[in-house]
Write an enzyme that holds these catalytic residues in place. Structure first.
Site, PDB file in Angstrom:
ATOM      1  N   THR A 116       0.835  -1.213   0.000  1.00  0.00           N
ATOM      2  CA  THR A 116       0.000   0.000   0.000  1.00  0.00           C
ATOM      3  C   THR A 116       0.865   1.256   0.000  1.00  0.00           C
ATOM      4  O   THR A 116       0.361   2.332  -0.310  1.00  0.00           O
ATOM      5  CB  THR A 116      -0.922   0.045   1.239  1.00  0.00           C
ATOM      6  OG1 THR A 116      -0.137  -0.278   2.386  1.00  0.00           O
ATOM      7  CG2 THR A 116      -2.060  -0.939   1.127  1.00  0.00           C
TER       8      THR A 116
ATOM      9  N   GLY B 239      17.291 -10.784   1.906  1.00  0.00           N
ATOM     10  CA  GLY B 239      16.220 -11.298   1.052  1.00  0.00           C
ATOM     11  C   GLY B 239      15.104 -11.964   1.834  1.00  0.00           C
ATOM     12  O   GLY B 239      14.432 -12.856   1.336  1.00  0.00           O
TER      13      GLY B 239
ATOM     14  N   ASP C 217       9.982   1.039   4.167  1.00  0.00           N
ATOM     15  CA  ASP C 217      11.111   0.370   4.810  1.00  0.00           C
ATOM     16  C   ASP C 217      12.109   1.371   5.388  1.00  0.00           C
ATOM     17  O   ASP C 217      12.607   1.230   6.506  1.00  0.00           O
ATOM     18  CB  ASP C 217      11.830  -0.543   3.812  1.00  0.00           C
ATOM     19  CG  ASP C 217      10.883  -1.535   3.162  1.00  0.00           C
ATOM     20  OD1 ASP C 217       9.745  -1.680   3.643  1.00  0.00           O
ATOM     21  OD2 ASP C 217      11.284  -2.156   2.168  1.00  0.00           O
TER      22      ASP C 217
HETATM   23  C1  GLA Z   1       9.012  -4.028  -0.082  1.00  0.00           C
HETATM   24  C2  GLA Z   1       9.136  -2.567  -0.494  1.00  0.00           C
HETATM   25  C3  GLA Z   1       8.200  -1.684   0.325  1.00  0.00           C
HETATM   26  C4  GLA Z   1       6.779  -2.218   0.302  1.00  0.00           C
HETATM   27  C5  GLA Z   1       6.758  -3.708   0.608  1.00  0.00           C
HETATM   28  C6  GLA Z   1       5.398  -4.308   0.433  1.00  0.00           C
HETATM   29  O1  GLA Z   1       9.454  -4.198   1.227  1.00  0.00           O
HETATM   30  O2  GLA Z   1      10.456  -2.121  -0.331  1.00  0.00           O
HETATM   31  O3  GLA Z   1       8.250  -0.359  -0.145  1.00  0.00           O
HETATM   32  O4  GLA Z   1       6.155  -1.935  -0.914  1.00  0.00           O
HETATM   33  O5  GLA Z   1       7.665  -4.438  -0.200  1.00  0.00           O
HETATM   34  O6  GLA Z   1       4.501  -3.768   1.348  1.00  0.00           O
END
Ligand code: GLA
Length: 392
Positions: A35, A121, A171
């Protein structure tokens, strides 16, 4: 302790003591998946698995980077910020490149050693921790006076431009804004947040790592983003005021279902429903309603599996075996997908036996044990007090 290992490795490699030591945590996400780049809400937190950096200034223009866990080394001059053939180095150079493009003055070279215990990962954002920590370190070393939000944006752009993943900001934001024992309810459009307490007493947050390494750069992540954009473009031609899927209702999507492909419909349906789940889940959290929160986590997993199609059989297996476990209130795959971890809310008294039974079941099915981590919610990026020399 990992941070001591990094400091020691720095000293061995560069024959000097670091002047700056930075910790940049990985993250979990309770709910609100895929999202962030649709301008919705997410509920992440920084956790006690981190990337550690040790640095010292140099009087020349040389930058020496040392990846302790890989025992690899890369050097260049501050005026040649070019992509390297070492992907780990690109996360660091990418951050420097974004800073310099934004007007920052990197005035001299430096030595840097880094490494950590965020599994790679695994959907815990090891790369975002590397980028956020690098930005934080550069900000300190060169007195750039950037705030945490600016650093999160720099880290996100480094991921876009140097790693080739068009990720959202969740993140990096979590790694930078994390707060001990608090979840971050982040509005990805306004880029503001509110801290929520993790209200569930007696509940541990446990991750199971499938050991299947995802590679988000491997096109699927970017493809999902494009599919969402394709849906938005169609809806924009009918309604004003739509900037992203956040602005679209399920009713609007249904009305124009025949104008988009089945795949784009499923992706958009997931994202719009996930935004609703995110709001219901934060209400459940505020009311300390663990059963409701856990139920919503399962709904999210089902959507990620069937509509967004970013799960895999190992993740589905790990989620499915928790459904009948009374000690586990909620479980789902976490992060970008295609491998990595599930996140589970487990009654504290039953953590050991749940880990044992789930690990054994996973072993019987796939012939290997999953790693498991009971995580604590921590502060975001910070400078570590230099540890007393005699302890090192
Ligand atoms: C990865 C991306 C985030 C987010 C998630 C899914 O971690 O880096 O920005 O989109 O996937 O929620």
């Amino acid at each position: 302790m990992k941070e001591i290992e990094i400091i020691e490795a720095f000293k061995d490699k560069f024959e000097t003591s670091p002047e700056l030591n930075i910790k940049a945590p990985g993250r979990i996400n309770l709910i609100g998946e895929h999202t962030d780049y649709n301008m919705g809400f997410v509920l992440p937190a920084a956790v006690n698995k981190a990337i550690y950096f040790s640095l010292s200034s140099r009087s020349d223009n040389q930058v020496n980077l040392y990846a302790v866990d890989l025992n690899e080394y890369h050097s260049f001059r501050i005026n040649t910020l070019e992509k390297s053939d070492k992907s780990w180095a690109n996360f660091l150079i990418g951050v420097m490149n974004e800073l310099v493009s934004g007007g920052a003055h990197i005035t001299h070279g430096f030595n840097l050693a880094f490494g950590g215990d965020v599994p790679l990962g695994a959907g815990m954002s090891s790369s975002a921790a590397v980028e956020s920590g690098m930005g934080y370190a550069m900000n300190e070393l060169f007195d750039l006076n950037l705030d945490r939000l600016a650093l999160a944006k720099v880290a996100q752009m480094a991921e876009h431009n140097f790693a080739g993943v068009r990720c959202g900001i969740m993140d990096m934001y979590a790694s930078l804004f994390g707060k001990e024992n608090k979840l971050i309810k982040l509005d990805c459009r306004a880029l503001t947040h509110e801290y929520l307490d993790f209200e569930f007493e007696n509940v541990a947050i446990v991750l199971f790592n499938t050991g299947v390494k995802h590679n988000l750069a491997d096109t699927e992540y970017n493809k999902r983003r494009e599919e969402c954009e394709a849906g938005v473009a169609v809806l924009q031609s009918h309604y004003s005021g739509i900037e992203s899927l956040r602005d679209v209702s399920l009713a609007q999507l249904e009305t124009h279902k025949n104008e988009i492909s089945g795949t784009v419909y499923k992706r958009c349906h997931f994202v719009i429903s996930e935004t609703d789940r995110m709001h219901r889940a934060s209400e459940a959290l505020k009311n300390a309603d663990l059963a409701a929160f856990g139920e919503i986590m399962y709904e999210t997993h089902d959507g990620l599996q069937n509509e967004y199609e970013v799960s895999c059989k190992e993740l589905d297996f790990l989620v499915d075996i928790t459904r009948e476990n009374k000690a586990i209130s909620g479980s789902r795959m976490m992060g970008g997908g295609f491998g990595g971890c599930t996140i589970n809310l487990i009654n504290k008294e039953a953590v050991a036996e749940s880990i044992e039974s789930i690990s054994q079941a996973y072993f019987s099915e796939f012939g290997r044990l999953p790693e498991s981590y009971e995580v604590e919610i921590t502060d975001g990026c910070s400078e570590m007090a230099i540890l007393e020399k005699d302890k090192l």
